[in-house]
Design a protein around this motif. Structure first.
Motif, short mmCIF file in Angstrom:
data_model
loop_
_atom_site.label_atom_id
_atom_site.label_comp_id
_atom_site.label_asym_id
_atom_site.label_seq_id
_atom_site.Cartn_x
_atom_site.Cartn_y
_atom_site.Cartn_z
N THR A 111 46.37 -14.70 52.50
CA THR A 111 45.17 -15.39 52.05
C THR A 111 45.53 -16.51 51.08
OG1 THR A 111 44.03 -13.31 52.27
CG2 THR A 111 42.89 -15.06 51.10
N ARG A 117 48.40 -17.81 44.62
CA ARG A 117 48.29 -16.48 44.00
C ARG A 117 48.84 -16.51 42.57
NH1 ARG A 117 51.49 -12.97 47.43
NH2 ARG A 117 53.08 -13.43 45.89
N LYS A 141 36.79 -11.95 57.67
CA LYS A 141 37.75 -10.98 57.14
C LYS A 141 38.69 -11.63 56.11
CE LYS A 141 41.01 -7.54 58.87
NZ LYS A 141 42.36 -8.13 58.74
N GLY A 144 37.13 -12.03 52.87
CA GLY A 144 37.08 -10.73 52.18
C GLY A 144 38.39 -10.47 51.46
N GLU A 145 39.50 -10.85 52.11
CA GLU A 145 40.82 -10.68 51.48
C GLU A 145 40.94 -11.59 50.25
OE1 GLU A 145 43.48 -11.51 54.68
OE2 GLU A 145 42.80 -9.77 55.83
N LEU A 147 38.44 -12.52 48.37
CA LEU A 147 37.61 -11.90 47.32
C LEU A 147 38.37 -10.73 46.69
CD1 LEU A 147 34.13 -11.92 49.13
CD2 LEU A 147 34.98 -13.54 47.44
N ASP A 148 39.07 -9.96 47.53
CA ASP A 148 39.89 -8.85 47.02
C ASP A 148 40.92 -9.37 46.03
OD1 ASP A 148 38.56 -7.10 48.67
OD2 ASP A 148 40.16 -6.97 50.17
N ALA A 149 41.59 -10.48 46.42
CA ALA A 149 42.65 -11.05 45.56
C ALA A 149 42.06 -11.52 44.24
CB ALA A 149 43.33 -12.20 46.28
N ASP A 151 39.27 -10.39 42.82
CA ASP A 151 38.87 -9.19 42.06
C ASP A 151 40.09 -8.59 41.37
OD1 ASP A 151 36.09 -9.04 42.40
OD2 ASP A 151 36.31 -8.18 44.40
N LEU A 152 41.19 -8.54 42.13
CA LEU A 152 42.44 -7.96 41.61
C LEU A 152 42.98 -8.79 40.45
CD1 LEU A 152 44.08 -5.52 42.68
CD2 LEU A 152 45.67 -7.17 43.69
N ARG A 187 31.17 -6.32 43.96
CA ARG A 187 32.50 -6.81 43.59
C ARG A 187 32.53 -7.11 42.09
NH1 ARG A 187 36.21 -8.08 47.24
NH2 ARG A 187 35.66 -7.83 49.42
#
Ligand code: GDP
Length: 218
Positions: A111, A117, A141, A144-145, A147-149, A151-152, A187
């Motif tokens: 992503t 990153r 999808k 979504g990845e 957004l995950d990154a 959030d992390l 989230r």
């Protein structure tokens, strides 16, 4: 009930102040290809991220009313650098590399490539990331990845729908905005407001400027 296109979120005075702020010259500072090249982190920044071809360059150009500022490329994935633009007050807009593009027919699923990153993880002056989503496609999808990154990395982000003018029927914009808001509601780092914009018609651009002005002031 969700607000129509977020228009009642800001007062007319706030919208006007943001217009004036972005009417002043915005200049290209630099493009960083490596983490070592990132500029100092002593001034407030907001960043723009999204899939290649989502309309990121066009949106940055629309927000700054400078048609050539961010390179609007017709070649998805061409821009790999993190590009920095300086506002008149010294704050920065940051253009992150587009993600999810195909290289020679091979899908690149990472992503945020390393640089993006690293930038997101190590930027204490980063006030908000605007995660752009093409209104015709909605959340995919790979988004979504992303957004995950985010959030992390615990980076505050706000979802912005692009190319809202292309949605048919136009009433679908409000439905998509509400659905997107619902999808991100759990989230942790998501800002609880979704903007619908069009660089083509100018819809939502004044509100996005006000959002950015507010985020830069945090
Ligand atoms: P980037 O790769 O994310 O920087 O995307 P670009 O800004 O280069 O835009 C990709 C394509 O979408 C170009 O052909 C743009 O003209 C088009 N585009 C961008 N924003 C809009 C918009 O708001 N409305 C419409 N109809 N087209 C747009």
């Amino acid at each position: 009930m969700s607000e129509p296109l977020g228009t009642d979120t800001f007062t007319p005075e706030e919208i006007e102040a943001a217009r004036v702020r972005f009417a002043r010259p915005v200049t290209f500072l630099m493009g960083a290809a490596k983490i070592e090249q990132l500029p100092s982190s002593d001034v407030a920044e907001v960043a723009f991220a999204g899939r290649s071809n989502v309309g990121k360059s066009s949106l940055i150009n629309a927000v700054t009313s400078q048609h050539q500022l961010a390179r609007a490329s017709t070649e998805p994935g061409r821009t790999r650098e993190v590009n920095f633009f300086t506002l008149d007050g010294g704050e920065r807009l940051v253009d992150l590399p587009g993600y999810g593009f195909a290289v020679a027919g091979k899908k690149v699923t990472k992503t945020f490539q390393n640089l993006g990153r690293d930038y997101l993880r190590g930027r204490p002056n980063l006030k908000r990331v605007y995660l752009l989503i093409d209104a015709r496609h909605g959340l995919k999808k790979v988004d979504g990845e992303a957004l995950d990154a985010l959030d992390l990395a615990a980076v505050s982000y706000q979802v912005v729908l692009t190319k809202a003018d292309k949605l048919r029927p136009q009433s679908g914009v409000e439905t998509l905005r509400a659905a997107t808001l619902k999808a991100i509601s759990k989230r942790p780092a998501a800002f609880p407001r979704v903007l619908a914009t069009s660089s083509e018609t100018g819809v939502g651009i004044a509100e996005l400027r006000a959002e950015i002005a507010a985020a830069l002031s945090i």
